[in-house]
Design a protein around this motif. Sequence first.
Motif, short mmCIF file in Angstrom:
data_model
loop_
_atom_site.label_atom_id
_atom_site.label_comp_id
_atom_site.label_asym_id
_atom_site.label_seq_id
_atom_site.Cartn_x
_atom_site.Cartn_y
_atom_site.Cartn_z
N GLN A 1 -2.93 16.12 -1.28
CA GLN A 1 -2.71 16.55 0.21
C GLN A 1 -3.39 15.18 0.96
OE1 GLN A 1 -0.90 18.92 1.43
NE2 GLN A 1 -0.83 19.73 -0.66
N GLU A 2 -4.37 14.68 0.54
CA GLU A 2 -4.82 13.44 1.46
C GLU A 2 -3.78 12.38 1.24
OE1 GLU A 2 -6.76 10.65 3.37
OE2 GLU A 2 -6.78 12.67 3.64
N MET A 3 -3.23 12.16 0.19
CA MET A 3 -2.23 11.00 -0.07
C MET A 3 -1.14 11.37 0.80
SD MET A 3 -2.38 10.49 -4.42
CE MET A 3 -1.44 9.04 -4.19
N ARG A 4 -0.58 12.51 0.85
CA ARG A 4 0.49 12.95 1.77
C ARG A 4 0.05 12.61 3.23
NH1 ARG A 4 2.42 18.56 -1.08
NH2 ARG A 4 3.79 17.67 -2.77
N ALA A 5 -1.09 13.03 3.49
CA ALA A 5 -1.64 12.83 5.08
C ALA A 5 -1.69 11.28 5.37
CB ALA A 5 -2.81 13.60 5.20
N ALA A 6 -2.29 10.58 4.18
CA ALA A 6 -2.35 9.45 4.61
C ALA A 6 -0.86 8.38 4.98
CB ALA A 6 -3.19 8.52 3.35
N ARG A 7 0.09 8.88 3.89
CA ARG A 7 1.33 8.30 4.21
C ARG A 7 1.95 8.66 5.64
NH1 ARG A 7 4.36 6.70 -0.04
NH2 ARG A 7 6.13 7.65 0.50
N LEU A 8 1.77 9.79 6.02
CA LEU A 8 1.92 9.95 7.51
C LEU A 8 1.26 9.19 8.59
CD1 LEU A 8 2.36 13.83 7.23
CD2 LEU A 8 4.25 12.09 7.35
N ARG A 9 -0.02 9.15 8.26
CA ARG A 9 -0.94 8.29 9.12
C ARG A 9 -0.48 6.81 9.08
NH1 ARG A 9 -5.37 10.82 6.72
NH2 ARG A 9 -5.71 8.68 5.65
N THR B 1 -7.30 4.67 8.62
CA THR B 1 -7.89 5.67 9.60
C THR B 1 -6.85 6.46 10.48
OG1 THR B 1 -8.09 3.96 11.17
CG2 THR B 1 -9.78 4.10 9.58
N GLY B 2 -5.43 5.90 10.53
CA GLY B 2 -4.49 6.37 11.33
C GLY B 2 -5.14 6.43 13.03
N ALA C 1 2.38 5.61 8.42
CA ALA C 1 3.86 5.45 9.02
C ALA C 1 4.75 4.66 8.34
CB ALA C 1 3.84 5.18 10.28
N GLY C 2 4.60 4.30 6.91
CA GLY C 2 5.45 3.41 6.15
C GLY C 2 5.93 2.08 6.76
N GLY C 3 4.52 1.34 7.29
CA GLY C 3 4.71 0.20 7.68
C GLY C 3 4.21 -0.88 6.64
N PRO C 4 3.65 -1.90 7.05
CA PRO C 4 3.37 -2.95 5.85
C PRO C 4 2.12 -2.56 5.18
CG PRO C 4 2.53 -3.75 8.04
CD PRO C 4 3.40 -2.45 8.26
N ASN C 5 1.45 -1.38 5.53
CA ASN C 5 0.26 -0.83 4.80
C ASN C 5 0.72 0.67 4.26
OD1 ASN C 5 -1.60 -2.95 5.06
ND2 ASN C 5 -1.58 -2.23 7.37
N ASP C 6 0.54 0.95 3.08
CA ASP C 6 1.09 2.27 2.67
C ASP C 6 0.13 2.79 1.37
OD1 ASP C 6 2.71 4.40 2.60
OD2 ASP C 6 4.33 3.28 2.88
N VAL C 7 0.53 4.28 1.16
CA VAL C 7 -0.24 4.64 -0.02
C VAL C 7 0.95 5.12 -0.99
CG1 VAL C 7 -1.44 6.55 -0.76
CG2 VAL C 7 -2.16 5.42 1.28
N VAL C 8 0.87 5.05 -2.25
CA VAL C 8 1.93 5.48 -3.17
C VAL C 8 2.10 6.91 -2.91
CG1 VAL C 8 1.45 3.60 -4.86
CG2 VAL C 8 0.55 5.85 -5.08
#
Length: 303
Positions: free
Chosen positions: A69-77, A134-135, A79-86
């Motif tokens: 759930q945290e990984m999903r939330a981080a990907r939203l925070r 941190t979003g 927003a698919g820019g130059p920094n991301d989470v798998v």
Amino acid sequence: MSDDWLLALAEAGVAAPNVQAEVAAALHDDLQIEECLKARRGVVIYRASLRGRRLIVKQGVPNAAEVLQEMRAARLRMAGGPNDVVAPVVAVNDILVMDEAPGQPMQLALDDLGPGDTRNARMARVGDWALSYTGGNYDTGVFGKTYWFRKRSEEIAKARVAEEMRGALQNVMAWLERHAERIAGAPVTKGTVHGDLTPMNLHLDDKDILWGFDVGTGPRMPIARDLARFMVTWARSSNLPDGLGLEEAMALARPVLRDDELTTLLPFFLGEQIAGRLAEQMPDGVRARRIQQMAVTLMETYP
């Protein structure tokens, strides 16, 4: 899981078919485990594939559903820019499945560059990733002089410290206590952090996207601590002139921390992380000498 790494790998190989079956049942699809990459401290990491998709299967994650759930939330925070989470795939019991990170570990991406502006710019990218994680949800608190020192002291008390490392460790802990006293009440930037930010948990791909993985459950804590963990982990595996890479540490931290934290909070958490490494490090080998040199550099720079 055995502490002997060869036996641990063998046990992981025996367990692989059951892990594969458990994940395949959860996905209702034909996942294939291809190899065991690592087995240590009760955690096993496998490489797998699913219809051409490259995956990592991590077993031994007690809070796997929360991490997903945290990984999903981080990907939203982020927003698919130059920094991301798998992208996470599924969590089942203590197993977490995620995409395999593209590119190369940041450890290699940094070591390929010599000291100077180019490497410092790449360090700043890591700081920018931490800020992006941190979003924008961070604030300034006040540093309390006892919590982190006490926490590290309690962990060291339970550790089996090599006799040859005790002198250096005692010096660092005495320095930490003095430094904590000096900076009590100092401003501290807190936010949602990775929790285990290391150069092996970030990959840089050929499109200059920085991918994070092995995140925690999104704890809010001083961001300086996550940055210090990254720095100390990198420095103990790299040949740096001063042992610690203070110039690179400043480049790493400037995108995230207040200017005053660069000489208050960041040195404290560098020392706190060095103490943790001294407590667990065997006394022989290059890494032991590097960690001891880190301690000397830190205490001489911030007496």
